[in-house]
Motif scaffolding. Sequence first.
Motif, PDB file in Angstrom:
ATOM      1  N   TRP A 173      -5.439   5.287   2.140  1.00 40.02           N
ATOM      2  CA  TRP A 173      -4.558   4.187   1.913  1.00 40.02           C
ATOM      3  C   TRP A 173      -5.066   3.398   0.539  1.00 40.02           C
ATOM      4  O   TRP A 173      -6.328   3.186   0.508  1.00 40.02           O
ATOM      5  CB  TRP A 173      -4.718   2.931   3.135  1.00 40.02           C
ATOM      6  CG  TRP A 173      -4.033   3.319   4.225  1.00 40.02           C
ATOM      7  CD1 TRP A 173      -4.623   4.325   5.555  1.00 40.02           C
ATOM      8  CD2 TRP A 173      -2.726   3.665   4.629  1.00 40.02           C
ATOM      9  NE1 TRP A 173      -3.926   4.514   6.265  1.00 40.02           N
ATOM     10  CE2 TRP A 173      -2.583   4.351   6.027  1.00 40.02           C
ATOM     11  CE3 TRP A 173      -1.607   3.205   4.061  1.00 40.02           C
ATOM     12  CZ2 TRP A 173      -1.345   4.385   6.390  1.00 40.02           C
ATOM     13  CZ3 TRP A 173      -0.370   3.288   4.618  1.00 40.02           C
ATOM     14  CH2 TRP A 173      -0.160   3.849   6.019  1.00 40.02           C
ATOM     15  N   CYS A 191       0.671   4.261  13.924  1.00 44.58           N
ATOM     16  CA  CYS A 191       0.386   4.267  12.805  1.00 44.58           C
ATOM     17  C   CYS A 191       1.136   3.154  11.944  1.00 44.58           C
ATOM     18  O   CYS A 191       0.540   2.078  11.164  1.00 44.58           O
ATOM     19  CB  CYS A 191       0.449   5.287  11.777  1.00 44.58           C
ATOM     20  SG  CYS A 191       0.448   5.223   9.993  1.00 44.58           S
ATOM     21  N   TYR A 228       4.016  -0.098   2.342  1.00 42.31           N
ATOM     22  CA  TYR A 228       3.578  -0.474   3.490  1.00 42.31           C
ATOM     23  C   TYR A 228       2.790  -1.615   3.141  1.00 42.31           C
ATOM     24  O   TYR A 228       2.301  -1.766   2.299  1.00 42.31           O
ATOM     25  CB  TYR A 228       2.540   0.584   4.384  1.00 42.31           C
ATOM     26  CG  TYR A 228       3.108   1.960   4.506  1.00 42.31           C
ATOM     27  CD1 TYR A 228       3.848   2.122   5.690  1.00 42.31           C
ATOM     28  CD2 TYR A 228       3.030   2.901   3.721  1.00 42.31           C
ATOM     29  CE1 TYR A 228       4.289   3.514   6.126  1.00 42.31           C
ATOM     30  CE2 TYR A 228       3.598   4.190   3.614  1.00 42.31           C
ATOM     31  CZ  TYR A 228       4.186   4.526   4.920  1.00 42.31           C
ATOM     32  OH  TYR A 228       4.570   5.831   5.177  1.00 42.31           O
ATOM     33  N   GLY A 287      -6.856  -3.470   3.372  1.00 38.84           N
ATOM     34  CA  GLY A 287      -6.490  -1.808   3.755  1.00 38.84           C
ATOM     35  C   GLY A 287      -6.964  -1.066   2.371  1.00 38.84           C
ATOM     36  O   GLY A 287      -6.900   0.226   2.678  1.00 38.84           O
ATOM     37  N   TYR A 332       0.340   5.692   1.113  1.00 38.39           N
ATOM     38  CA  TYR A 332      -0.589   6.636   2.181  1.00 38.39           C
ATOM     39  C   TYR A 332      -0.454   7.995   1.538  1.00 38.39           C
ATOM     40  O   TYR A 332       0.494   8.503   1.259  1.00 38.39           O
ATOM     41  CB  TYR A 332       0.235   6.581   3.388  1.00 38.39           C
ATOM     42  CG  TYR A 332      -0.265   7.074   4.510  1.00 38.39           C
ATOM     43  CD1 TYR A 332      -1.740   7.022   4.702  1.00 38.39           C
ATOM     44  CD2 TYR A 332       0.483   7.916   5.367  1.00 38.39           C
ATOM     45  CE1 TYR A 332      -2.210   7.679   5.799  1.00 38.39           C
ATOM     46  CE2 TYR A 332      -0.224   8.405   6.681  1.00 38.39           C
ATOM     47  CZ  TYR A 332      -1.412   8.358   6.757  1.00 38.39           C
ATOM     48  OH  TYR A 332      -2.051   9.122   8.036  1.00 38.39           O
ATOM     49  N   TYR A 350      -0.113  -0.697  12.794  1.00 38.48           N
ATOM     50  CA  TYR A 350      -1.043  -1.201  11.830  1.00 38.48           C
ATOM     51  C   TYR A 350      -0.649  -1.124  10.270  1.00 38.48           C
ATOM     52  O   TYR A 350      -1.140  -2.037   9.616  1.00 38.48           O
ATOM     53  CB  TYR A 350      -2.311  -0.149  11.914  1.00 38.48           C
ATOM     54  CG  TYR A 350      -3.038  -0.128  13.175  1.00 38.48           C
ATOM     55  CD1 TYR A 350      -3.974  -1.286  13.387  1.00 38.48           C
ATOM     56  CD2 TYR A 350      -2.787   0.592  14.133  1.00 38.48           C
ATOM     57  CE1 TYR A 350      -4.797  -1.264  14.549  1.00 38.48           C
ATOM     58  CE2 TYR A 350      -3.184   0.528  15.582  1.00 38.48           C
ATOM     59  CZ  TYR A 350      -4.364  -0.371  15.587  1.00 38.48           C
ATOM     60  OH  TYR A 350      -4.960  -0.533  16.755  1.00 38.48           O
ATOM     61  N   TRP A 351       0.296  -0.233   9.856  1.00 36.91           N
ATOM     62  CA  TRP A 351       0.670  -0.310   8.541  1.00 36.91           C
ATOM     63  C   TRP A 351       2.195  -0.438   8.528  1.00 36.91           C
ATOM     64  O   TRP A 351       2.975   0.647   8.564  1.00 36.91           O
ATOM     65  CB  TRP A 351       0.116   1.020   7.908  1.00 36.91           C
ATOM     66  CG  TRP A 351      -1.166   1.170   7.801  1.00 36.91           C
ATOM     67  CD1 TRP A 351      -2.008   1.914   8.707  1.00 36.91           C
ATOM     68  CD2 TRP A 351      -2.091   0.850   6.960  1.00 36.91           C
ATOM     69  NE1 TRP A 351      -3.340   1.982   8.649  1.00 36.91           N
ATOM     70  CE2 TRP A 351      -3.387   1.277   7.129  1.00 36.91           C
ATOM     71  CE3 TRP A 351      -1.907   0.215   5.889  1.00 36.91           C
ATOM     72  CZ2 TRP A 351      -4.488   1.052   6.524  1.00 36.91           C
ATOM     73  CZ3 TRP A 351      -2.993  -0.268   4.882  1.00 36.91           C
ATOM     74  CH2 TRP A 351      -4.298   0.284   5.394  1.00 36.91           C
ATOM     75  N   TYR A 357       0.824  -1.255  -0.001  1.00 39.70           N
ATOM     76  CA  TYR A 357      -0.049  -0.011   0.127  1.00 39.70           C
ATOM     77  C   TYR A 357       0.870   1.392   0.152  1.00 39.70           C
ATOM     78  O   TYR A 357       1.848   1.193   0.419  1.00 39.70           O
ATOM     79  CB  TYR A 357      -0.972   0.032   1.134  1.00 39.70           C
ATOM     80  CG  TYR A 357      -1.844  -0.983   1.406  1.00 39.70           C
ATOM     81  CD1 TYR A 357      -3.064  -1.095   1.064  1.00 39.70           C
ATOM     82  CD2 TYR A 357      -1.493  -2.304   1.772  1.00 39.70           C
ATOM     83  CE1 TYR A 357      -4.152  -2.034   1.061  1.00 39.70           C
ATOM     84  CE2 TYR A 357      -2.287  -3.359   2.215  1.00 39.70           C
ATOM     85  CZ  TYR A 357      -3.688  -3.113   1.700  1.00 39.70           C
ATOM     86  OH  TYR A 357      -4.599  -4.390   1.757  1.00 39.70           O
ATOM     87  N   CYS A 366       3.992   7.999   8.407  1.00 42.38           N
ATOM     88  CA  CYS A 366       3.109   7.055   9.198  1.00 42.38           C
ATOM     89  C   CYS A 366       3.999   6.409  10.140  1.00 42.38           C
ATOM     90  O   CYS A 366       5.036   5.676   9.910  1.00 42.38           O
ATOM     91  CB  CYS A 366       2.882   5.797   8.261  1.00 42.38           C
ATOM     92  SG  CYS A 366       1.982   4.472   9.047  1.00 42.38           S
ATOM     93  N   PHE A 394      -0.464  -4.044   5.590  1.00 42.77           N
ATOM     94  CA  PHE A 394      -1.439  -3.649   6.492  1.00 42.77           C
ATOM     95  C   PHE A 394      -1.377  -5.156   7.341  1.00 42.77           C
ATOM     96  O   PHE A 394      -1.662  -6.274   7.164  1.00 42.77           O
ATOM     97  CB  PHE A 394      -2.666  -3.662   5.676  1.00 42.77           C
ATOM     98  CG  PHE A 394      -3.918  -3.069   6.630  1.00 42.77           C
ATOM     99  CD1 PHE A 394      -3.717  -2.147   7.764  1.00 42.77           C
ATOM    100  CD2 PHE A 394      -5.054  -3.634   6.325  1.00 42.77           C
ATOM    101  CE1 PHE A 394      -4.746  -1.715   8.463  1.00 42.77           C
ATOM    102  CE2 PHE A 394      -6.100  -3.313   7.346  1.00 42.77           C
ATOM    103  CZ  PHE A 394      -6.007  -2.354   8.314  1.00 42.77           C
TER     104      PHE A 394
END
Length: 127
Positions: free
Chosen positions: A120, A61, A100, A113, A47, A64-65, A45, A57, A102
């Motif tokens: 995202w 953050c 990233y 995500g 952001y 989670y990512w 991903y 991030c 997720f």
Amino acid sequence: MKHIAQSWKALLVTAALTLPAMAFAAEPAMMKDGMMVDHKGMTVYTYDKDSGGKSTCNGECAEYWPPMMAPAGAKPEGKWSTIKRDDGKMQWAYDGKPLYTFMKDKKPGDMAGDNMKDVWHVVHEHK
């Protein structure tokens, strides 16, 4: 003959230690079925709040990512680059955008995500 066998063993050990590092040196992820996945098959991903080659991030953050961390001495090529995170560690970026995974994606192909909070996004292949 014994010398040849020992040389062959040394070559195999060297290859076993070197080849995995080389596989991740230039391209830490790949396109599969039109989307980018890491070498474990997990969705990658970007952001929207990241800009200028900088990750925003951090802290909770990043729990989670998880950022796609680049190993020391990574040698990016083409659209691949590395960026320095706030903690000083290096993260992979593609086309200038930090990458990233997720934490809620549990198996390869999951995209839980995608479009999360409209910021995202799965990295898709540009055609």
